[in-house]
Scaffold this active site. Structure first.
Site, PDB file in Angstrom:
ATOM      1  N   ASP A   1       0.965  -1.044   0.049  1.00 37.60           N
ATOM      2  CA  ASP A   1      -0.131   0.130  -0.004  1.00 37.60           C
ATOM      3  C   ASP A   1       0.896   1.310   0.081  1.00 37.60           C
ATOM      4  O   ASP A   1       2.219   1.256  -0.224  1.00 37.60           O
ATOM      5  CB  ASP A   1      -1.012  -0.086   1.235  1.00 37.60           C
TER       6      ASP A   1
ATOM      7  N   CYS B   1       3.264  -2.771   4.178  1.00 43.90           N
ATOM      8  CA  CYS B   1       2.133  -1.664   4.342  1.00 43.90           C
ATOM      9  C   CYS B   1       3.029  -0.895   5.543  1.00 43.90           C
ATOM     10  O   CYS B   1       4.333  -1.000   5.691  1.00 43.90           O
ATOM     11  CB  CYS B   1       0.797  -2.119   4.775  1.00 43.90           C
TER      12      CYS B   1
ATOM     13  N   THR C   1       3.012  -0.863   8.538  1.00 36.33           N
ATOM     14  CA  THR C   1       3.381  -1.811   9.834  1.00 36.33           C
ATOM     15  C   THR C   1       3.803  -3.384   9.193  1.00 36.33           C
ATOM     16  O   THR C   1       4.487  -3.980   9.799  1.00 36.33           O
ATOM     17  CB  THR C   1       2.619  -1.954  10.681  1.00 36.33           C
TER      18      THR C   1
ATOM     19  N   HIS D   1      11.248 -22.751   9.755  1.00 34.92           N
ATOM     20  CA  HIS D   1      10.071 -23.605  10.433  1.00 34.92           C
ATOM     21  C   HIS D   1       8.859 -23.573   9.786  1.00 34.92           C
ATOM     22  O   HIS D   1       8.038 -24.439   9.797  1.00 34.92           O
ATOM     23  CB  HIS D   1       9.896 -23.074  11.972  1.00 34.92           C
TER      24      HIS D   1
ATOM     25  N   HIS E   1       8.714 -30.022  11.227  1.00 36.13           N
ATOM     26  CA  HIS E   1       7.873 -28.900  10.813  1.00 36.13           C
ATOM     27  C   HIS E   1       6.717 -29.062   9.875  1.00 36.13           C
ATOM     28  O   HIS E   1       5.981 -28.371   9.554  1.00 36.13           O
ATOM     29  CB  HIS E   1       8.668 -27.625  10.248  1.00 36.13           C
TER      30      HIS E   1
HETATM   31  C1  RB5 Z   1      -2.245   2.706   6.349  1.00 35.11           C
HETATM   32  O1  RB5 Z   1      -2.259   4.128   6.977  1.00 35.11           O
HETATM   33  C2  RB5 Z   1      -1.887   1.751   7.497  1.00 35.11           C
HETATM   34  O2  RB5 Z   1      -2.930   1.456   8.139  1.00 35.11           O
HETATM   35  C3  RB5 Z   1      -1.435   0.465   6.454  1.00 35.11           C
HETATM   36  O3  RB5 Z   1      -0.129   0.843   5.916  1.00 35.11           O
HETATM   37  C4  RB5 Z   1      -0.996  -0.587   7.701  1.00 35.11           C
HETATM   38  O4  RB5 Z   1       0.081  -0.196   8.299  1.00 35.11           O
HETATM   39  C5  RB5 Z   1      -1.994  -1.413   8.279  1.00 35.11           C
HETATM   40  O5  RB5 Z   1      -1.668  -2.373   9.036  1.00 35.11           O
END
Ligand code: RB5
Length: 143
Positions: A8, A65, A67, A98, A133
């Site tokens: 994203d 993304c 996080t 694993h 595993h």
């Molecule tokens: C977008 O702002 C953010 O929520 C997305 O990139 C991600 O971190 C979601 O898990």
């Protein structure tokens, strides 16, 4: 080898850096978007990348993304996908050893380019251990 990548807006810059590294390793990269930092919805991109891997169009997938959390959740909803969200080289190594992870997720807002490249290399260069595993990986694949 073909690796599908997707992100994203929050993972776009890190995807771009990792993609360059993959190409430098001689890997063919299929980029399923997004293609800039305009706000988009990560489930669309996680699903697209996971479907490319599950269908065999790509051998492995990498998703990014902000996080790494949302896009890894999306990827793991596709049958046959084992997407590991990693934040250390040890985790990247273990998710291959694993879990035989066929996808890797990282956070563009939480991970430096240097660490992302180290984790990518650890994942690609580590062998799946199989053995004890395999039963667990089979259980995951049946879900
Ligand atoms: C977008 O702002 C953010 O929520 C997305 O990139 C991600 O971190 C979601 O898990």
């Amino acid at each position: 080898m073909i690796i599908a990548v997707a992100s994203d807006h929050g993972g776009y810059e890190l995807k771009k850096a990792v993609k360059e590294h993959l190409v430098g390793r001689g890997i063919k990269v299929v980029d399923l978007g997004t293609s800039n930092t305009d706000s988009v919805d990560y489930p669309i991109y996680g699903k697209a990348c996971a479907e490319a891997v599950a269908s065999g169009k790509a051998e492995l997938g990498m998703v990014f993304c902000g996080t790494g959390i949302g896009i890894s959740i999306a990827a793991n909803k596709v049958k046959g996908i084992r997407c590991g969200l990693v934040t250390s080289v040890e985790m990247a190594t273990l998710t291959k050893q694993h879990n035989n992870a066929n996808m890797l997720a990282m956070g563009g807002r939480t991970t430096s380019v240097d660490l992302a490249i180290q984790m990518t290399d650890a994942w690609l260069d580590t062998e799946y251990e199989g053995g004890r595993h395999q039963r667990r990986v089979d259980m995951l694949d049946e879900m």
